[in-house]
Scaffold this motif. Structure first.
Motif: not given
Ligand code: DAH
Length: 350
Positions: A161, A175, A254, A257, A317-318
């Motif tokens: 990022q 995010h 990620f 996660t 999580a999403f």
């Protein structure tokens, strides 16, 4: 009566008569104004005659002055009368041009922005599944945005990022995942939240804008499994994109996660066939699938940073981009259209 007075009075009479005879000339408010200046103006004809009043004998002055006043009043009345006749005529002429049967001008009705529409849609579907809507700051500190999400300083994941820094320690959130941290710090499990909002990255091209919208989802409880994640997301995408939508999980990475997945859905354009009208589908490039979101099981390190016991709890999580969903849902090819505020584009969503 002296001759001087006589001719003064006659001059006044003929001035009044002359004025009366000029009625035909007062055919517009502008012409009338010219008449008023000619007769009553500071350098007009009445003022000219008044100059002679001072030259009369003292004994003649009262009679001369009285007559002058009468004539002035007479002329004023004439001009005022013509003026009111004229304005009635002019306004009835204007009225006769007015067509009350013409259609009126329709007021412009605003409409919700497509990003708002899709955001509300998504929130309604997830809200219906029991997720609570939360929101938090767009100016975020490093800890919530990175560190507590298992992205320590110097971690290569930060390269994923391109961050807009406000200061060394403060960023514009890259995010909505930081809202996972904020939500877990506020309460003990069970947690089921969605956090929609703006996010910022140093990206600007055909498919990236420096600001865009995401929705984060988080569920934490005893015995939450990957199957729960898959079930939830399947219901979710079918509500948004239609009951026949297929879902596919692809392994991914990620930092927050483990395991992580990217979720594809069958292409909204070609229905998963990879082609439309004999041509390779331009939306899925022939693969039949389009990527829609990132997700995974909450990493134990994330639980540790908020003080949850990873031996007791699991969670999923999403995170998904709203503009991306809107582009797929409405068949919009260029991300920048969302931010150009062209009314011709926006009013199609009314
Ligand atoms: N934060 C990720 C991004 O901005 C999206 C994401 C991926 C969110 C996986 C999640 C997740 O909660 O589990 O690209």
């Amino acid at each position: 009566m002296s001759n001087e007075l006589k001719s003064f009075l006659e001059g006044l009479d003929s001035l009044a008569q002359d004025c009366e005879s000029r009625k035909g000339q007062a055919c517009s408010l502008k012409a009338l104004e010219e008449l008023r200046i000619e007769f009553l103006g500071r350098k007009g004809r009445l003022a000219g005659l008044m100059g002679c009043l001072g030259k009369l004998e003292n004994c003649d002055k009262p009679a001369g002055g009285k007559k002058a006043n009468e004539v002035k009043q007479r002329i004023t009345e004439l001009l005022d009368g013509w003026e009111s006749e004229l304005s009635v005529a002019e306004s009835s002429q204007a009225l006769s041009k007015f067509d009350p049967s013409m259609p009126g001008r329709r007021p412009w009705a605003g409409s919700l922005h497509p990003v708002t529409l899709v955001m509300e849609d998504i929130c309604n579907v997830l809200g219906g599944l029991g997720f609570e809507h939360v929101s938090g700051p767009e100016v975020e500190n490093d800890w919530h945005n990175f560190e507590a999400l298992n992205i320590p300083p110097e971690h290569p994941a930060r390269d994923m990022q391109d961050t807009l820094y406000v200061s060394d320690n403060i960023v514009l959130r890259t995010h909505t995942s930081g809202m996972q941290i904020r939500s877990m710090l506020k309460q003990q499990p069970p947690v089921a939240v969605i956090a929609p909002g703006k996010v910022y990255r140093r990206d600007s091209d055909l498919t990236h804008t420096p600001m865009f919208h995401q929705i984060e989802g988080l569920l934490v409880d005893h015995h939450v499994s990957m199957a729960d994640l898959r079930g939830t997301l399947t219901v979710f995408v079918r509500k948004i994109f239609g009951a026949r939508t297929e879902v596919r999980f692809r392994p991914s990475f990620f930092p927050f996660t483990e395991p992580s997945a990217e979720v594809d859905i069958s292409c909204v354009m070609c229905g998963g066939k990879g082609e439309a009208d004999g041509h390779t589908c331009r939306v899925c490039k022939g693969t039949g699938w389009v990527e829609i979101l990132g997700c995974g099981m909450v990493d134990p390190n994330v639980f540790k940073s908020v003080g949850y016991d990873p031996e007791l709890y699991t969670g999923f999580a999403f995170g998904l981009g709203i503009e991306r969903v809107a582009m797929l849902k409405y068949g919009i090819g260029d991300l920048r259209m969302f931010f150009e505020n062209d009314v011709r584009f926006l009013e199609q969503f009314a």
